[in-house]
Design a protein around this motif. Structure first.
Motif, PDB file in Angstrom:
ATOM      1  N   ALA A   1       0.851  -1.195   0.000  1.00  0.00           N
ATOM      2  CA  ALA A   1       0.000   0.000   0.000  1.00  0.00           C
ATOM      3  C   ALA A   1       0.882   1.237   0.000  1.00  0.00           C
ATOM      4  CB  ALA A   1      -0.911   0.020   1.225  1.00  0.00           C
ATOM      5  N   GLY A   2       0.388   2.296  -0.604  1.00  0.00           N
ATOM      6  CA  GLY A   2       1.128   3.545  -0.638  1.00  0.00           C
ATOM      7  C   GLY A   2       0.204   4.728  -0.393  1.00  0.00           C
ATOM      8  N   ILE A   3       0.786   5.801   0.114  1.00  0.00           N
ATOM      9  CA  ILE A   3       0.033   7.030   0.325  1.00  0.00           C
ATOM     10  C   ILE A   3       0.911   8.207  -0.080  1.00  0.00           C
ATOM     11  CG2 ILE A   3       0.698   7.136   2.787  1.00  0.00           C
ATOM     12  CD1 ILE A   3      -2.113   8.370   3.295  1.00  0.00           C
TER      13      ILE A   3
ATOM     14  N   ASP B   1      -0.200  14.099  -0.293  1.00  0.00           N
ATOM     15  CA  ASP B   1      -1.506  14.752  -0.139  1.00  0.00           C
ATOM     16  C   ASP B   1      -2.629  13.757   0.082  1.00  0.00           C
ATOM     17  OD1 ASP B   1      -2.022  15.562  -3.693  1.00  0.00           O
ATOM     18  OD2 ASP B   1      -1.417  13.731  -2.653  1.00  0.00           O
ATOM     19  N   GLY B   2      -2.278  12.511   0.440  1.00  0.00           N
ATOM     20  CA  GLY B   2      -3.280  11.571   0.909  1.00  0.00           C
ATOM     21  C   GLY B   2      -3.880  10.629  -0.112  1.00  0.00           C
ATOM     22  N   ILE B   3      -3.401  10.635  -1.328  1.00  0.00           N
ATOM     23  CA  ILE B   3      -3.885   9.668  -2.318  1.00  0.00           C
ATOM     24  C   ILE B   3      -3.303   8.299  -1.975  1.00  0.00           C
ATOM     25  CG2 ILE B   3      -3.869   9.023  -4.746  1.00  0.00           C
ATOM     26  CD1 ILE B   3      -3.625  12.030  -5.379  1.00  0.00           C
ATOM     27  N   THR B   4      -4.158   7.275  -2.023  1.00  0.00           N
ATOM     28  CA  THR B   4      -3.726   5.942  -1.630  1.00  0.00           C
ATOM     29  C   THR B   4      -3.872   4.946  -2.778  1.00  0.00           C
ATOM     30  OG1 THR B   4      -5.936   5.395  -0.789  1.00  0.00           O
ATOM     31  CG2 THR B   4      -4.373   6.351   0.773  1.00  0.00           C
ATOM     32  N   ASN B   5      -3.060   3.899  -2.717  1.00  0.00           N
ATOM     33  CA  ASN B   5      -3.255   2.765  -3.601  1.00  0.00           C
ATOM     34  C   ASN B   5      -2.879   1.490  -2.875  1.00  0.00           C
ATOM     35  OD1 ASN B   5      -0.441   2.771  -3.775  1.00  0.00           O
ATOM     36  ND2 ASN B   5      -0.394   3.599  -5.845  1.00  0.00           N
TER      37      ASN B   5
ATOM     38  N   GLY C   1       9.284   7.524  -0.683  1.00  0.00           N
ATOM     39  CA  GLY C   1       9.648   7.921  -2.031  1.00  0.00           C
ATOM     40  C   GLY C   1       9.128   9.317  -2.297  1.00  0.00           C
ATOM     41  N   LEU C   2       9.549   9.909  -3.402  1.00  0.00           N
ATOM     42  CA  LEU C   2       9.072  11.251  -3.725  1.00  0.00           C
ATOM     43  C   LEU C   2       7.603  11.221  -4.118  1.00  0.00           C
ATOM     44  CD1 LEU C   2      12.083  12.781  -5.708  1.00  0.00           C
ATOM     45  CD2 LEU C   2      11.296  13.374  -3.402  1.00  0.00           C
ATOM     46  N   THR C   3       7.208  10.228  -4.892  1.00  0.00           N
ATOM     47  CA  THR C   3       5.829  10.094  -5.341  1.00  0.00           C
ATOM     48  C   THR C   3       5.385   8.647  -5.171  1.00  0.00           C
ATOM     49  OG1 THR C   3       6.412   9.516  -7.613  1.00  0.00           O
ATOM     50  CG2 THR C   3       6.246  11.860  -7.098  1.00  0.00           C
ATOM     51  N   LEU C   4       4.104   8.387  -5.389  1.00  0.00           N
ATOM     52  CA  LEU C   4       3.606   7.011  -5.279  1.00  0.00           C
ATOM     53  C   LEU C   4       4.356   6.072  -6.229  1.00  0.00           C
ATOM     54  CD1 LEU C   4      -0.260   7.466  -4.961  1.00  0.00           C
ATOM     55  CD2 LEU C   4       1.286   6.541  -3.236  1.00  0.00           C
TER      56      LEU C   4
END
Length: 121
Positions: free
Chosen positions: A49-51, A54-58, A98-101
């Protein structure tokens, strides 16, 4: 560089719940994407899982609807709430940054010691 310490694992029966915590150092935590990974015996470590900052998750398909990732930037902490646990969720769980998802596939922080989660009757 972000450093992490995971906690909250343990032994739980199938169908039970656990919440993992990951305390991260570094003043750039709030700008980083954070991920939870797991490694079962004899298998590679995989992103679960990642976040984003700004709170977007996958999530991977096998944990969707059962696991919830969240973060508290004031506490430099990311959580993984795990419900309806199954024996196949048994693994050592790690967090990283990481910097981004999309960067979570190649995380940048040093790996912590992880937290063992065992799901068994």
């Amino acid at each position: 560089q972000v450093q992490v310490v995971e906690s909250g694992g343990g032994l739980v029966q199938p169908g039970g719940s656990l919440r993992l915590s990951c305390a991260a150092s570094g003043r750039f935590f709030s700008f980083a994407a954070m991920g939870w990974y797991r490694q079962a015996p004899g298998k590679q470590r995989d992103l679960v899982a990642g976040i984003s900052s700004d709170g977007i998750t996958n999530y991977i398909d096998s944990v969707k609807g059962r696991f919830t990732i969240s973060r508290d930037n004031a506490k430099n902490t990311v959580y993984l709430q795990m419900n309806s646990l199954k024996p196949e969720d048994t693994a050592v769980y790690y967090c990283n940054a990481g910097l981004t998802l999309s960067d979570l596939t190649s995380p940048t922080a040093s790996w912590g010691q992880g937290s063992q989660v065992t799901v068994a009757a």
